[in-house]
Design a protein around this motif. Structure first.
Motif, PDB file in Angstrom:
ATOM      1  N   SER A   1       0.829  -1.208   0.000  1.00  0.00           N
ATOM      2  CA  SER A   1       0.000   0.000   0.000  1.00  0.00           C
ATOM      3  C   SER A   1       0.862   1.256   0.000  1.00  0.00           C
ATOM      4  N   LEU A   2       1.924   1.266   0.800  1.00  0.00           N
ATOM      5  CA  LEU A   2       2.817   2.427   0.821  1.00  0.00           C
ATOM      6  C   LEU A   2       3.536   2.593  -0.511  1.00  0.00           C
ATOM      7  N   SER A   3       3.897   1.471  -1.135  1.00  0.00           N
ATOM      8  CA  SER A   3       4.501   1.535  -2.465  1.00  0.00           C
ATOM      9  C   SER A   3       3.504   2.100  -3.478  1.00  0.00           C
ATOM     10  N   ASP A   4       2.230   1.690  -3.364  1.00  0.00           N
ATOM     11  CA  ASP A   4       1.198   2.224  -4.254  1.00  0.00           C
ATOM     12  C   ASP A   4       1.080   3.741  -4.095  1.00  0.00           C
ATOM     13  N   ILE A   5       1.123   4.221  -2.859  1.00  0.00           N
ATOM     14  CA  ILE A   5       1.085   5.662  -2.620  1.00  0.00           C
ATOM     15  C   ILE A   5       2.321   6.320  -3.237  1.00  0.00           C
ATOM     16  N   GLY A   6       3.471   5.663  -3.119  1.00  0.00           N
ATOM     17  CA  GLY A   6       4.694   6.170  -3.734  1.00  0.00           C
ATOM     18  C   GLY A   6       4.590   6.246  -5.246  1.00  0.00           C
ATOM     19  N   PHE A   7       3.972   5.239  -5.875  1.00  0.00           N
ATOM     20  CA  PHE A   7       3.797   5.273  -7.330  1.00  0.00           C
ATOM     21  C   PHE A   7       2.858   6.403  -7.738  1.00  0.00           C
ATOM     22  N   MET A   8       1.838   6.660  -6.920  1.00  0.00           N
ATOM     23  CA  MET A   8       0.981   7.809  -7.208  1.00  0.00           C
ATOM     24  C   MET A   8       1.814   9.079  -7.153  1.00  0.00           C
ATOM     25  N   GLY A   9       2.674   9.214  -6.125  1.00  0.00           N
ATOM     26  CA  GLY A   9       3.545  10.379  -6.022  1.00  0.00           C
ATOM     27  C   GLY A   9       4.476  10.509  -7.217  1.00  0.00           C
ATOM     28  N   LEU A  10       4.990   9.372  -7.701  1.00  0.00           N
ATOM     29  CA  LEU A  10       5.846   9.391  -8.894  1.00  0.00           C
ATOM     30  C   LEU A  10       5.061   9.894 -10.100  1.00  0.00           C
ATOM     31  N   GLY A  11       3.831   9.426 -10.257  1.00  0.00           N
ATOM     32  CA  GLY A  11       2.995   9.899 -11.360  1.00  0.00           C
ATOM     33  C   GLY A  11       2.723  11.393 -11.259  1.00  0.00           C
ATOM     34  N   PHE A  12       2.477  11.864 -10.046  1.00  0.00           N
ATOM     35  CA  PHE A  12       2.246  13.291  -9.807  1.00  0.00           C
ATOM     36  C   PHE A  12       3.485  14.091 -10.217  1.00  0.00           C
ATOM     37  N   TRP A  13       4.655  13.606  -9.792  1.00  0.00           N
ATOM     38  CA  TRP A  13       5.914  14.291 -10.129  1.00  0.00           C
ATOM     39  C   TRP A  13       6.146  14.279 -11.638  1.00  0.00           C
ATOM     40  N   LEU A  14       5.924  13.102 -12.287  1.00  0.00           N
ATOM     41  CA  LEU A  14       6.111  13.031 -13.741  1.00  0.00           C
ATOM     42  C   LEU A  14       5.205  14.017 -14.458  1.00  0.00           C
ATOM     43  N   ALA A  15       3.947  14.093 -14.023  1.00  0.00           N
ATOM     44  CA  ALA A  15       3.011  15.020 -14.661  1.00  0.00           C
ATOM     45  C   ALA A  15       3.471  16.461 -14.509  1.00  0.00           C
ATOM     46  N   SER A  16       4.181  16.761 -13.429  1.00  0.00           N
ATOM     47  CA  SER A  16       4.682  18.129 -13.235  1.00  0.00           C
ATOM     48  C   SER A  16       5.833  18.446 -14.180  1.00  0.00           C
ATOM     49  N   ARG A  17       6.476  17.416 -14.699  1.00  0.00           N
ATOM     50  CA  ARG A  17       7.644  17.593 -15.561  1.00  0.00           C
ATOM     51  C   ARG A  17       7.335  17.402 -17.045  1.00  0.00           C
ATOM     52  N   LEU A  18       6.321  16.592 -17.351  1.00  0.00           N
ATOM     53  CA  LEU A  18       6.023  16.238 -18.738  1.00  0.00           C
ATOM     54  C   LEU A  18       5.008  17.200 -19.353  1.00  0.00           C
ATOM     55  N   PRO A  19       5.087  17.392 -20.656  1.00  0.00           N
ATOM     56  CA  PRO A  19       3.998  18.109 -21.332  1.00  0.00           C
ATOM     57  C   PRO A  19       2.699  17.294 -21.192  1.00  0.00           C
ATOM     58  N   VAL A  20       1.576  17.975 -21.268  1.00  0.00           N
ATOM     59  CA  VAL A  20       0.278  17.307 -21.100  1.00  0.00           C
ATOM     60  C   VAL A  20       0.147  16.138 -22.063  1.00  0.00           C
ATOM     61  N   ARG A  21       0.525  16.340 -23.298  1.00  0.00           N
ATOM     62  CA  ARG A  21       0.399  15.282 -24.310  1.00  0.00           C
ATOM     63  C   ARG A  21       1.219  14.051 -23.917  1.00  0.00           C
ATOM     64  N   ALA A  22       2.393  14.253 -23.352  1.00  0.00           N
ATOM     65  CA  ALA A  22       3.233  13.127 -22.928  1.00  0.00           C
ATOM     66  C   ALA A  22       2.601  12.393 -21.747  1.00  0.00           C
TER      67      ALA A  22
END
Length: 196
Positions: free
Chosen positions: A133-154
């Protein structure tokens, strides 16, 4: 586009929310790690007692997609709040972590575990270990961070690619998981059950 990544206080709050979720899961009776006694980086077999018990599994991409979606929602809200003079950027990640933590608590409740067993191909599903469960929360955080760095289309392309890849690999993904939990389709269940 303004970044919604938190400052130090926001990051500490996000970590605190994740830690609180882990503590609540332990109080709920969830096992800290797999009852097999080991912690593995990757676990692949979906229809097995060790699924959702280790750090990374086939459902980790779904949680990464949660982060991409939460960032998109936060960005839309931030734009609205910015018009009203607010500065919620530091709170976007802690709020996303709180939503993900809420899902982890709900997902590991008898209500949802029994629902998974009744209407999906996860007949023997026992719930997640706390470390998963904590890893799942971490993966959500990774997705959040990626979205902050990637263009919307990416970000959109990444989400679609992850959905298609897991659909191909295990006949399941975030979309099917939600569909089968909310509105089970017997034909999909049979197709998933026939996976090699």
């Amino acid at each position: 586009m303004t970044s919604l990544l938190p400052d130090r206080r926001g990051l500490l709050l996000a970590l605190g929310v994740a830690a609180a979720a882990g503590a609540i899961l332990l109080v709920m009776g969830r096992t800290p790690i797999c009852t097999c006694g080991t912690v593995k980086l990757w676990w692949g077999p979906v229809q097995s007692a060790e699924n959702s018990q280790h750090l990374i599994d086939w459902y980790s991409p779904s949680h990464l997609i949660h982060g991409l979606l939460f960032y998109a929602f936060a960005h839309l809200l931030w734009r609205r709040w910015k018009l009203l003079g607010g500065k919620p950027a530091r709170w976007a990640l802690p709020i996303a972590v709180a939503f993900e933590a809420f899902w982890e608590l709900l997902e590991n409740s008898p209500l949802i575990i029994d629902r998974y067993r009744a209407v999906t191909v996860s007949w023997g599903y026992e719930g997640d270990s706390v470390i998963n469960s904590l890893s799942d929360i971490g993966f959500m955080g990774l997705g959040f961070w990626l979205a902050s760095r990637l263009p919307v289309r990416a970000s959109v392309t990444l989400a679609i690619a992850l959905e298609l890849f897991t659909l191909w690999a295990i006949r399941d993904n975030l979309t099917l998981n939600v569909l089968m939990l909310v509105w089970p389709v017997e034909a999909i269940r049979q197709w998933q059950a026939a996976a090699p």
